[in-house]
Design an enzyme around this catalytic site. Structure first.
Site, PDB file in Angstrom:
ATOM      1  N   LYS A   8      10.731 -10.089   4.949  1.00  0.00           N
ATOM      2  CA  LYS A   8       9.945 -10.702   3.884  1.00  0.00           C
ATOM      3  C   LYS A   8      10.512 -10.267   2.530  1.00  0.00           C
ATOM      4  O   LYS A   8      11.253  -9.274   2.482  1.00  0.00           O
ATOM      5  CB  LYS A   8       8.471 -10.321   4.025  1.00  0.00           C
ATOM      6  CG  LYS A   8       8.109  -8.882   3.600  1.00  0.00           C
ATOM      7  CD  LYS A   8       6.613  -8.698   3.660  1.00  0.00           C
ATOM      8  CE  LYS A   8       6.218  -7.341   3.132  1.00  0.00           C
ATOM      9  NZ  LYS A   8       6.309  -7.202   1.681  1.00  0.00           N
ATOM     10  N   HIS A  17       6.470  -5.996   9.866  1.00  0.00           N
ATOM     11  CA  HIS A  17       6.343  -4.725  10.572  1.00  0.00           C
ATOM     12  C   HIS A  17       4.904  -4.360  10.890  1.00  0.00           C
ATOM     13  O   HIS A  17       4.648  -3.532  11.761  1.00  0.00           O
ATOM     14  CB  HIS A  17       7.007  -3.603   9.765  1.00  0.00           C
ATOM     15  CG  HIS A  17       6.263  -3.214   8.524  1.00  0.00           C
ATOM     16  ND1 HIS A  17       6.451  -3.832   7.320  1.00  0.00           N
ATOM     17  CD2 HIS A  17       5.332  -2.261   8.318  1.00  0.00           C
ATOM     18  CE1 HIS A  17       5.674  -3.287   6.415  1.00  0.00           C
ATOM     19  NE2 HIS A  17       4.983  -2.328   6.982  1.00  0.00           N
ATOM     20  N   LYS A  48       2.392  -2.387  14.942  1.00  0.00           N
ATOM     21  CA  LYS A  48       1.378  -1.353  15.144  1.00  0.00           C
ATOM     22  C   LYS A  48       0.664  -1.568  16.474  1.00  0.00           C
ATOM     23  O   LYS A  48       0.341  -2.701  16.854  1.00  0.00           O
ATOM     24  CB  LYS A  48       0.359  -1.375  14.008  1.00  0.00           C
ATOM     25  CG  LYS A  48       0.958  -1.226  12.611  1.00  0.00           C
ATOM     26  CD  LYS A  48       1.452   0.166  12.351  1.00  0.00           C
ATOM     27  CE  LYS A  48       1.923   0.332  10.920  1.00  0.00           C
ATOM     28  NZ  LYS A  48       2.449   1.685  10.676  1.00  0.00           N
ATOM     29  N   GLU A 105      -3.266   1.149  -0.176  1.00  0.00           N
ATOM     30  CA  GLU A 105      -2.134   2.064  -0.278  1.00  0.00           C
ATOM     31  C   GLU A 105      -2.385   3.064  -1.400  1.00  0.00           C
ATOM     32  O   GLU A 105      -2.916   2.699  -2.456  1.00  0.00           O
ATOM     33  CB  GLU A 105      -0.845   1.292  -0.567  1.00  0.00           C
ATOM     34  CG  GLU A 105      -0.461   0.281   0.489  1.00  0.00           C
ATOM     35  CD  GLU A 105       0.801  -0.470   0.120  1.00  0.00           C
ATOM     36  OE1 GLU A 105       1.866  -0.099   0.616  1.00  0.00           O
ATOM     37  OE2 GLU A 105       0.712  -1.412  -0.680  1.00  0.00           O
ATOM     38  N   ASP A 150       3.239 -10.327  -2.199  1.00  0.00           N
ATOM     39  CA  ASP A 150       3.834  -9.252  -1.417  1.00  0.00           C
ATOM     40  C   ASP A 150       3.109  -9.017  -0.098  1.00  0.00           C
ATOM     41  O   ASP A 150       3.744  -8.669   0.902  1.00  0.00           O
ATOM     42  CB  ASP A 150       3.818  -7.959  -2.244  1.00  0.00           C
ATOM     43  CG  ASP A 150       4.581  -6.827  -1.593  1.00  0.00           C
ATOM     44  OD1 ASP A 150       5.625  -7.101  -0.971  1.00  0.00           O
ATOM     45  OD2 ASP A 150       4.138  -5.670  -1.698  1.00  0.00           O
ATOM     46  N   HIS A 163       1.400 -10.066   5.785  1.00  0.00           N
ATOM     47  CA  HIS A 163       0.653  -9.008   6.465  1.00  0.00           C
ATOM     48  C   HIS A 163      -0.802  -9.391   6.752  1.00  0.00           C
ATOM     49  O   HIS A 163      -1.257  -9.365   7.892  1.00  0.00           O
ATOM     50  CB  HIS A 163       0.666  -7.728   5.624  1.00  0.00           C
ATOM     51  CG  HIS A 163       2.013  -7.128   5.437  1.00  0.00           C
ATOM     52  ND1 HIS A 163       3.040  -7.269   6.346  1.00  0.00           N
ATOM     53  CD2 HIS A 163       2.523  -6.356   4.447  1.00  0.00           C
ATOM     54  CE1 HIS A 163       4.103  -6.626   5.917  1.00  0.00           C
ATOM     55  NE2 HIS A 163       3.826  -6.069   4.770  1.00  0.00           N
ATOM     56  N   LYS A 214      -2.649  -1.227  -4.540  1.00  0.00           N
ATOM     57  CA  LYS A 214      -1.840  -0.017  -4.682  1.00  0.00           C
ATOM     58  C   LYS A 214      -2.587   1.019  -5.518  1.00  0.00           C
ATOM     59  O   LYS A 214      -3.515   0.687  -6.262  1.00  0.00           O
ATOM     60  CB  LYS A 214      -0.495  -0.349  -5.329  1.00  0.00           C
ATOM     61  CG  LYS A 214       0.410  -1.164  -4.411  1.00  0.00           C
ATOM     62  CD  LYS A 214       1.820  -1.235  -4.935  1.00  0.00           C
ATOM     63  CE  LYS A 214       2.758  -1.863  -3.907  1.00  0.00           C
ATOM     64  NZ  LYS A 214       2.902  -1.043  -2.699  1.00  0.00           N
TER      65      LYS A 214
END
Length: 511
Positions: free
Chosen positions: A168, A198, A202, A236, A255, A260, A356
């Site tokens: 990505k 990714h 998990k 995060e 992003d 995700h 974030k």
């Protein structure tokens, strides 16, 4: 507990990493390959070829990667092995070679073709090649074009396979995602393209279908008659770190959301597939995306972190991060309310948030079930019942919890919410995992279940494009609007409060 069946090693192949000197290769891809080697899942006949413009020799590249692995061990962390298995590491780096070359130079791909032919002849890879694009997204199209022009994507009528992993971001808008898909599909088939995320590596994420479809008590209540709301949180603690230039052009929505968060949403909301065949699963996930109307600006919140403190450490505001404009309008937080126009989910809100410099690193999917009627408790001290929650915790600790009501001990009728929880670390032996092991292995064996197709990518951008357009047309007047180390802007709390008694689950609420 019966031992799990052991996976078989992937078949012979070579893997080519474009961007071999980059951070992604060193931090994630090569450690994942090492973990596959220690698990005996790498092919016996395996060759790793790094391609980059950096002026390195094969020995220097290997030394750089060895230093990175040593830094993993020195720094500790939840995904690192306790010690390096010398035979596995030596075996891996012994199969590595480095090719210096410019991605824009046709000669680079001619040399790569010669190297691949030699590995096929000498190392018995069968001509099978996995190309990994660990490069900036502006190189995706040009690199694939040159792979094809050099004949490196040719599978020779099925006598060998050639596959491409694309990182990505897959586009920056609906228009750019369509253009990239069209460009790649001119020279590759869809089944040769593996768009990697990714998050889907998990264990808890991979377990979602097992939880739903292998347990008879979940699926009958997995619908609008019993589910009140779904919350998906990806928080995060890190800021933008050294990625200021990237984030100024991208922002949190681009992003994180079309990839995700939407991947997590589809696994929760999909209908049961007819089988675990990759396309059967992806068809059902695509159905979910196509059933979500475009997001409304009224149901979207953006935020940008200001000065604060995260886990006891002072944090500067986003606008004072390196390579960030002092008047930046890039969002570092986004919250969305979405609905799915289907028989199963009509009327059930799905709340998504990511940010974030938040209070804690935390990723979870939380499903709240409808409250039971209170009429049976008339004449008692029960005036309110806490909701039932099923929580799938993805990071930092993977596991599942369920919150339900019990009677408090004593002579009066009073209720208390309690939790029953399961943590992977308590039931299964630990294994080193950076999130890429399963995905790379699946690419090697040709299992595309956990990867997005072109139609899924475009459906995701279709959902968020109105919000991107609206935010581009009107700059925010309140940035920064949440302190670093907090749970986000007040407007995100209002997004749920406007729907009645709903509120976000506390970030970091343990299972």
């Amino acid at each position: 507990m019966e031992p799990a069946p052991e996976a078989k090693p992937a078949g012979p192949c070579a893997m080519v990493i474009f961007g071999a000197g980059g951070d992604l290769t060193k931090r994630l891809v090569v450690p994942a390959l090492y973990n596959l080697a220690t698990s005996k899942l790498l092919p016996k006949d395996f060759v790793l070829i790094g391609v980059d413009v950096a002026d390195l020799t094969t020995d220097q590249w290997r030394e750089n990667l060895s230093k990175m692995m040593q830094s993993f061990l020195a720094g500790g962390g939840e995904f690192t092995p306790e010690s390096i298995d010398p035979s596995a590491w030596d075996g891996l780096i012994g199969n590595m070679s480095y090719l210096r070359g410019d991605f824009a130079d046709d000669g680079t791909f001619k040399k790569l073709g010669d190297v691949l032919q030699k590995t096929e002849d000498d190392r018995h890879t069968g001509g099978n090649v996995l190309f990994y694009l660990a490069v900036a997204d502006r190189f995706f199209g040009p690199v694939v074009d040159k792979i094809a022009a050099a004949g490196l994507a040719d599978e020779q009528d099925g006598k060998r396979w050639r596959r491409v992993i694309v990182e990505k971001p897959f586009g920056h808008s609906l228009e750019s995602a369509k253009a990239l898909n069209q460009r790649l599909l001119k020279v590759l088939r869809e089944d040769q393209i593996y768009r990697i995320d990714h998050f889907l590596g998990k264990e808890t994420v991979q377990s979602i279908m097992a939880i739903r479809f292998a347990n008879g008590f979940f699926e009958p209540i997995w619908n609008r008659d019993h589910v009140d709301q779904v919350q998906i949180t990806v928080a995060e603690t890190v800021g933008v770190e050294r990625r200021g230039k990237f984030y100024e052009q991208t922002g949190a929505l681009r992003d994180m959301v079309p990839n995700h968060l939407f991947q997590l949403l589809t696994m929760i909301a999909m209908e049961p597939p007819t089988s675990f065949d990759p396309d059967a699963v992806r068809d059902r996930k695509a159905d979910v995306m196509k059933a979500i109307p475009p997001a409304s600006l009224d149901c979207a919140v953006r935020g940008q972190y200001g000065r604060g403190e995260v886990e006891g450490h002072p944090v500067v505001d986003y606008r004072h991060e390196p390579d960030v404009s002092p008047t930046s309008s890039a969002e570092t937080y986004v919250a969305l309310k979405l609905e799915i126009d289907s028989w199963r989910w009509a009327g059930v809100p799905f709340y998504l948030r990511t940010g974030k410099s938040m209070s804690k690193r935390w990723t979870e999917i939380a499903i709240q079930f409808r409250r039971a009627p209170l009429s049976i408790f008339q004449g008692t001290d029960v005036s309110h019942m806490a909701p039932n929650w099923l929580v799938l915790q993805i990071q930092p600790d993977e596991g599942i919890s369920f919150q339900f009501q019990v009677k408090r001990p004593g002579q009066t009728v009073a209720l208390a919410p309690v939790k029953s929880s399961f943590a992977y670390k308590d039931w299964f032996p630990p294994s080193a995992n950076v999130g890429y092991e399963t995905l790379i292995y699946d690419c090697m064996i040709g299992d595309a279940t956990l990867f997005q197709r072109a139609d899924m990518v475009e459906a995701g951008w279709r959902i968020v494009q109105p919000v991107l357009d609206g935010w581009a047309a009107e700059k925010p007047a309140d940035f920064p609007n949440y302190a670093a180390g907090s749970s986000g802007p007040k407007a995100a709390d209002d997004l749920l409060a406007n729907d009645g008694e709903r509120s976000w689950r506390p970030i970091g609420n343990p299972i």
